[in-house]
Design an enzyme around this catalytic site. Structure first.
Site, short mmCIF file in Angstrom:
data_model
loop_
_atom_site.label_atom_id
_atom_site.label_comp_id
_atom_site.label_asym_id
_atom_site.label_seq_id
_atom_site.Cartn_x
_atom_site.Cartn_y
_atom_site.Cartn_z
N CYS A 285 29.49 63.59 14.88
CA CYS A 285 29.97 64.89 14.41
C CYS A 285 29.65 65.07 12.93
CB CYS A 285 31.47 65.02 14.67
SG CYS A 285 32.51 63.79 13.84
N SER B 295 42.38 64.62 15.87
CA SER B 295 41.19 64.93 16.65
C SER B 295 40.31 63.71 16.87
CB SER B 295 40.38 66.03 15.97
OG SER B 295 39.69 65.53 14.83
N PRO C 92 40.54 57.24 20.33
CA PRO C 92 40.44 55.79 20.16
C PRO C 92 39.00 55.31 20.00
CG PRO C 92 41.10 56.38 22.42
CD PRO C 92 41.20 57.61 21.59
N THR D 172 36.49 56.88 18.45
CA THR D 172 36.11 57.11 17.05
C THR D 172 36.76 56.07 16.15
OG1 THR D 172 35.87 59.48 17.42
CG2 THR D 172 36.16 58.76 15.15
#
EC number: 1.2.1.10
Length: 298
Positions: free
Chosen positions: A121, A152, A155, A157
């Protein structure tokens, strides 16, 4: 086409794909029979299964394209099966089986790749800005700081922060065009949650054409906004003369924020929304290219 994975990202992706003029989602594949994502997909008219990728590959009619939002190890196992079946794959996991794609920077180069990866992202939000600067002047060093709402970050990430920073740093260099890159992610615990905010520092020559750099940044921002409407500059790019603080380099600093479309994920989850929106953009361009090569029209 099919969506493999039935979690939050897959469900948000589904809503975007249903709006597309170029892509027709037909299957959603998961492993949890109680999955809310599978239930939603069924209500929206898709064929669903909780029996995994092997079920999809056993169907008499197979998808042309798969979007996978599972995990890196699942995609690494499935990718060779897709390729053997002649199925193109857009990978939203960290598996990085195929080349990483940032739509404004290098999508055209990889339209015929059997498997493309959506990097991170932070990469989708910041590498376009580095690319905008590096196509005007040499960028010896670029550093990006991505701040996302803690709630946001799932787990996956949290368990892969090091992988996030390494992958994004590499993308700043190989796709963004910086000679050297660095990435930092901050999980912002603020409540109510803050939308994604990113800071991009690029070292530039002292005599660089600042107007040309600023225009290039604005042009790329408009390009990203064509598929992520909530992507925006917080203010004009800021230019600083060389100083000891910047290692003797002139700098351009750009601040952006990403507000999600709120299709399924909340608007503050712009970090996840930009992944699903960019993946949809890549899928649409692959579909257009495939029809063009085949001599068809939509």
């Amino acid at each position: 086409m099919a969506i493999v994975g039935s979690g939050n990202i897959s469900t948000d992706l589904l809503y975007k794909l249903l709006r597309s003029d170029w892509l027709e989602p037909r299957w959603m594949v998961g492993i949890d029979p109680q999955s809310e994502g599978l239930a939603r997909a069924r209500k929206l008219g898709l064929e669903t299964t909780h029996e995994g990728v092997d079920w999809l590959l056993a169907q008499p009619e197979k998808p042309d394209l798969v979007f996978e939002a599972t995990s890196a190890y699942v995609h690494r196992d499935a990718a060779p099966k897709y390729e053997a079946a002649g199925i193109r794959a857009i990978d939203l996991t960290p598996a990085a089986v195929g080349p990483a794609v940032i739509p404004p920077a290098n999508l055209r180069q990889h339209l015929d790749a059997p498997n493309v990866n959506m990097i991170t992202c932070g990469g989708q939000a910041t590498i376009p800005i580095v690319y905008a600067v590096s196509r005007v002047v040499e960028v010896p060093y670029a550093e990006i700081v991505a701040s996302v709402a803690s709630v946001s970050a799932g787990p996956g990430t949290r368990a892969n922060i090091d992988e996030f920073t390494k992958t994004t740093s590499r993308g700043v260099e190989t796709i963004g065009g910086a000679k050297r890159g660095k990435a930092i992610i901050i999980l912002n615990p603020a409540d109510p949650p803050m939308i994604m905010r990113d800071t991009i520092f690029c070292a530039i020559p002292e005599d660089a054409d600042r107007d040309a750099i600023a225009q290039s940044i604005h042009d790329v921002v408009k390009e990203v906004q064509s598929y992520v409407p909530g992507y925006r500059l917080l203010n004009e790019p800021q230019f600083d003369d060389p100083s000891l603080n910047s290692g003797g380099q002139a700098l351009v600093t750009t601040f952006v924020e990403v507000e999600g479309a709120g299709d399924y994920l909340p608007p503050y989850a712009g970090n996840l929304d930009i992944m699903t929106a960019a993946a949809t953009k890549v899928g649409e361009e692959i579909a257009k290219e495939t029809l063009s090569v085949a001599g068809g029209t939509r």
